[in-house]
Motif scaffolding. Sequence first.
Motif, PDB file in Angstrom:
ATOM      1  N   GLN A  65       1.029  -1.371   0.198  1.00 50.59           N
ATOM      2  CA  GLN A  65      -0.132   0.158   0.402  1.00 50.59           C
ATOM      3  C   GLN A  65       0.791   1.232   0.024  1.00 50.59           C
ATOM      4  O   GLN A  65       1.786   1.604   0.381  1.00 50.59           O
ATOM      5  N   PHE A  66       0.337   2.126  -1.029  1.00 44.68           N
ATOM      6  CA  PHE A  66       1.262   3.521  -1.049  1.00 44.68           C
ATOM      7  C   PHE A  66       1.565   3.868   0.853  1.00 44.68           C
ATOM      8  O   PHE A  66       0.377   4.013   1.131  1.00 44.68           O
ATOM      9  N   PRO A  67       2.436   4.688   0.912  1.00 45.56           N
ATOM     10  CA  PRO A  67       3.537   5.268   0.485  1.00 45.56           C
ATOM     11  C   PRO A  67       4.487   4.120   0.564  1.00 45.56           C
ATOM     12  O   PRO A  67       5.505   4.121  -0.430  1.00 45.56           O
ATOM     13  N   MET A  68       4.376   2.754   0.509  1.00 49.46           N
ATOM     14  CA  MET A  68       5.161   1.684   0.487  1.00 49.46           C
ATOM     15  C   MET A  68       5.649   1.551  -0.964  1.00 49.46           C
ATOM     16  O   MET A  68       4.733   1.648  -1.827  1.00 49.46           O
ATOM     17  N   HIS A  69       6.464   0.180  -0.856  1.00 53.69           N
ATOM     18  CA  HIS A  69       6.953   0.162  -2.454  1.00 53.69           C
ATOM     19  C   HIS A  69       8.144  -1.168  -1.664  1.00 53.69           C
ATOM     20  O   HIS A  69       9.085  -0.938  -0.819  1.00 53.69           O
ATOM     21  N   TRP A  70       8.396  -2.229  -2.901  1.00 55.26           N
ATOM     22  CA  TRP A  70       9.830  -2.511  -2.384  1.00 55.26           C
ATOM     23  C   TRP A  70      10.862  -1.928  -3.767  1.00 55.26           C
ATOM     24  O   TRP A  70      10.789  -2.070  -4.723  1.00 55.26           O
ATOM     25  N   LEU A  71      12.430  -2.222  -2.437  1.00 56.32           N
ATOM     26  CA  LEU A  71      13.660  -1.819  -3.326  1.00 56.32           C
ATOM     27  C   LEU A  71      13.631  -2.898  -4.724  1.00 56.32           C
ATOM     28  O   LEU A  71      13.051  -4.219  -4.103  1.00 56.32           O
ATOM     29  N   SER A  72      14.577  -2.719  -5.503  1.00 58.18           N
ATOM     30  CA  SER A  72      14.327  -3.846  -6.346  1.00 58.18           C
ATOM     31  C   SER A  72      15.502  -5.094  -5.108  1.00 58.18           C
ATOM     32  O   SER A  72      15.971  -5.931  -6.090  1.00 58.18           O
ATOM     33  N   LYS A  73      17.133  -4.396  -4.723  1.00 61.89           N
ATOM     34  CA  LYS A  73      17.938  -5.075  -4.470  1.00 61.89           C
ATOM     35  C   LYS A  73      16.838  -6.137  -3.140  1.00 61.89           C
ATOM     36  O   LYS A  73      17.555  -7.012  -3.132  1.00 61.89           O
ATOM     37  N   GLU A  74      15.541  -5.183  -2.924  1.00 65.49           N
ATOM     38  CA  GLU A  74      15.557  -6.675  -1.704  1.00 65.49           C
ATOM     39  C   GLU A  74      13.943  -7.092  -2.321  1.00 65.49           C
ATOM     40  O   GLU A  74      13.603  -8.430  -1.636  1.00 65.49           O
ATOM     41  N   LEU A  75      13.537  -7.381  -3.590  1.00 64.79           N
ATOM     42  CA  LEU A  75      12.972  -8.533  -4.433  1.00 64.79           C
ATOM     43  C   LEU A  75      13.556  -9.911  -3.994  1.00 64.79           C
ATOM     44  O   LEU A  75      12.903 -10.599  -4.166  1.00 64.79           O
ATOM     45  N   PRO A  76      14.465 -10.074  -3.875  1.00 63.76           N
ATOM     46  CA  PRO A  76      14.791 -11.944  -3.680  1.00 63.76           C
ATOM     47  C   PRO A  76      13.721 -11.997  -2.335  1.00 63.76           C
ATOM     48  O   PRO A  76      13.590 -13.589  -2.134  1.00 63.76           O
ATOM     49  N   LYS A  77      13.844 -11.246  -1.395  1.00 70.41           N
ATOM     50  CA  LYS A  77      13.286 -11.475   0.148  1.00 70.41           C
ATOM     51  C   LYS A  77      11.824 -12.113  -0.244  1.00 70.41           C
ATOM     52  O   LYS A  77      10.950 -11.792   1.090  1.00 70.41           O
ATOM     53  N   VAL A  78      11.211 -11.373  -1.353  1.00 67.12           N
ATOM     54  CA  VAL A  78       9.981 -11.733  -1.484  1.00 67.12           C
ATOM     55  C   VAL A  78       8.690 -11.804  -1.858  1.00 67.12           C
ATOM     56  O   VAL A  78       9.428 -12.367  -3.440  1.00 67.12           O
ATOM     57  N   SER A  79       8.340 -12.498  -1.551  1.00 67.82           N
ATOM     58  CA  SER A  79       7.467 -14.216  -1.946  1.00 67.82           C
ATOM     59  C   SER A  79       6.549 -14.455  -1.675  1.00 67.82           C
ATOM     60  O   SER A  79       6.336 -13.995   0.047  1.00 67.82           O
ATOM     61  N   ASN A  80       5.500 -15.255  -1.936  1.00 66.85           N
ATOM     62  CA  ASN A  80       4.273 -15.981  -1.810  1.00 66.85           C
ATOM     63  C   ASN A  80       3.516 -14.005  -0.806  1.00 66.85           C
ATOM     64  O   ASN A  80       2.813 -14.615   0.533  1.00 66.85           O
ATOM     65  N   ILE A  81       3.460 -12.931  -1.390  1.00 65.74           N
ATOM     66  CA  ILE A  81       2.198 -12.091  -1.036  1.00 65.74           C
ATOM     67  C   ILE A  81       1.773 -12.040  -1.755  1.00 65.74           C
ATOM     68  O   ILE A  81       0.807 -12.185  -2.981  1.00 65.74           O
ATOM     69  N   GLU A  82       0.266 -12.627  -0.884  1.00 64.14           N
ATOM     70  CA  GLU A  82      -1.416 -11.676  -1.163  1.00 64.14           C
ATOM     71  C   GLU A  82      -1.512 -10.330  -1.478  1.00 64.14           C
ATOM     72  O   GLU A  82      -1.538  -9.631  -1.329  1.00 64.14           O
ATOM     73  N   LEU A  83      -2.066 -10.718  -3.093  1.00 67.60           N
ATOM     74  CA  LEU A  83      -2.203  -9.824  -4.113  1.00 67.60           C
ATOM     75  C   LEU A  83      -4.015  -9.712  -4.438  1.00 67.60           C
ATOM     76  O   LEU A  83      -4.310  -8.570  -4.074  1.00 67.60           O
ATOM     77  N   TRP A  84      -4.851 -10.794  -4.214  1.00 66.22           N
ATOM     78  CA  TRP A  84      -6.766 -10.749  -4.055  1.00 66.22           C
ATOM     79  C   TRP A  84      -7.119 -12.006  -3.508  1.00 66.22           C
ATOM     80  O   TRP A  84      -6.488 -13.028  -4.555  1.00 66.22           O
ATOM     81  N   ASN A  85      -7.643 -11.880  -2.860  1.00 63.36           N
ATOM     82  CA  ASN A  85      -8.677 -13.113  -1.584  1.00 63.36           C
ATOM     83  C   ASN A  85      -9.876 -12.483  -2.050  1.00 63.36           C
ATOM     84  O   ASN A  85     -10.094 -11.587  -1.373  1.00 63.36           O
ATOM     85  N   GLY A  86     -11.026 -13.261  -2.661  1.00 60.65           N
ATOM     86  CA  GLY A  86     -12.148 -12.906  -2.734  1.00 60.65           C
ATOM     87  C   GLY A  86     -13.250 -14.177  -3.094  1.00 60.65           C
ATOM     88  O   GLY A  86     -12.295 -15.403  -3.262  1.00 60.65           O
ATOM     89  N   GLU A  87     -14.626 -14.025  -3.035  1.00 58.63           N
ATOM     90  CA  GLU A  87     -15.576 -14.832  -3.075  1.00 58.63           C
ATOM     91  C   GLU A  87     -15.534 -14.737  -5.031  1.00 58.63           C
ATOM     92  O   GLU A  87     -15.939 -13.730  -5.140  1.00 58.63           O
ATOM     93  N   VAL A  88     -15.927 -16.275  -5.430  1.00 54.41           N
ATOM     94  CA  VAL A  88     -16.327 -15.768  -6.510  1.00 54.41           C
ATOM     95  C   VAL A  88     -18.147 -16.143  -7.098  1.00 54.41           C
ATOM     96  O   VAL A  88     -17.118 -17.640  -7.520  1.00 54.41           O
ATOM     97  N   LYS A  89     -18.748 -16.263  -6.687  1.00 53.38           N
ATOM     98  CA  LYS A  89     -20.021 -16.191  -7.240  1.00 53.38           C
ATOM     99  C   LYS A  89     -20.660 -17.025  -8.392  1.00 53.38           C
ATOM    100  O   LYS A  89     -19.586 -16.882  -9.651  1.00 53.38           O
ATOM    101  N   GLU A  90     -21.441 -18.585  -8.064  1.00 55.70           N
ATOM    102  CA  GLU A  90     -22.113 -18.913  -9.149  1.00 55.70           C
ATOM    103  C   GLU A  90     -22.691 -18.292 -10.212  1.00 55.70           C
ATOM    104  O   GLU A  90     -23.052 -16.912  -9.796  1.00 55.70           O
ATOM    105  N   ASP A  91     -22.424 -18.218 -11.964  1.00 56.95           N
ATOM    106  CA  ASP A  91     -21.965 -17.400 -12.399  1.00 56.95           C
ATOM    107  C   ASP A  91     -21.245 -15.907 -13.050  1.00 56.95           C
ATOM    108  O   ASP A  91     -21.959 -15.420 -13.080  1.00 56.95           O
ATOM    109  N   GLU A  92     -20.391 -15.761 -11.623  1.00 56.00           N
ATOM    110  CA  GLU A  92     -19.713 -14.464 -11.666  1.00 56.00           C
ATOM    111  C   GLU A  92     -18.661 -15.233 -13.174  1.00 56.00           C
ATOM    112  O   GLU A  92     -18.563 -15.701 -12.389  1.00 56.00           O
ATOM    113  N   THR A  93     -17.533 -13.568 -13.315  1.00 58.61           N
ATOM    114  CA  THR A  93     -16.875 -13.959 -14.125  1.00 58.61           C
ATOM    115  C   THR A  93     -15.544 -12.586 -13.248  1.00 58.61           C
ATOM    116  O   THR A  93     -16.299 -11.517 -13.341  1.00 58.61           O
TER     117      THR A  93
END
Length: 171
Positions: A65-93
């Motif tokens: 979330q803003f104002p945060m970011h990842w520095l490119s040198k920190e990226l080897p430590k960045v893994s398994n980060i939740e980007l989206w979690n939600g429900e998908v209902k019947e007949d939903e796209t």
Amino acid sequence: MLARNILICLLLACSLNVAAKTYTVNVELASIKAINKSERNGDEIYLSITKYSNLSDPAIFRVPQFPMHWLSKELPKVSNIELWNGEVKEDETVLLIFSLLEQDVPPWNVDDHIGSAKVRITNKNGELLAVWGQPNFIDQPKVMQSESKYPEYTMYGDDSEYKIKFKFDYE
């Protein structure tokens, strides 16, 4: 007779509700790697996630979330980060667009678009289908999608090169 018909209607309505299946979906950033950075001293990276659904209003998220970011040198430590979690209902796209951006200093400079990936998640007849690809943006930087069974992309925008891998789970 009326009571019997009402009971039959209630049983049918209940059986239809039981048949409708809602899935809980989780999309994660499995890994991200900087091959070439756009700025000599390193990049400040984040993901913008846009969600479109045929059953609800669009939404935009940012990770981190803003104002945060990842520095490119920190990226080897960045893994398994939740980007989206939600429900998908019947007949939903649900269409999710993941845009990798390099943060610059506003208002003097606009953030740089490194590349985007998308997943279209469809819940049809109780079956969930996820199809990965690339959005059709007019200004889409070069993005290569691997032939792997996992959603993997190489993004080349702003004279850089980033490899990004996603995880997709549901229950």
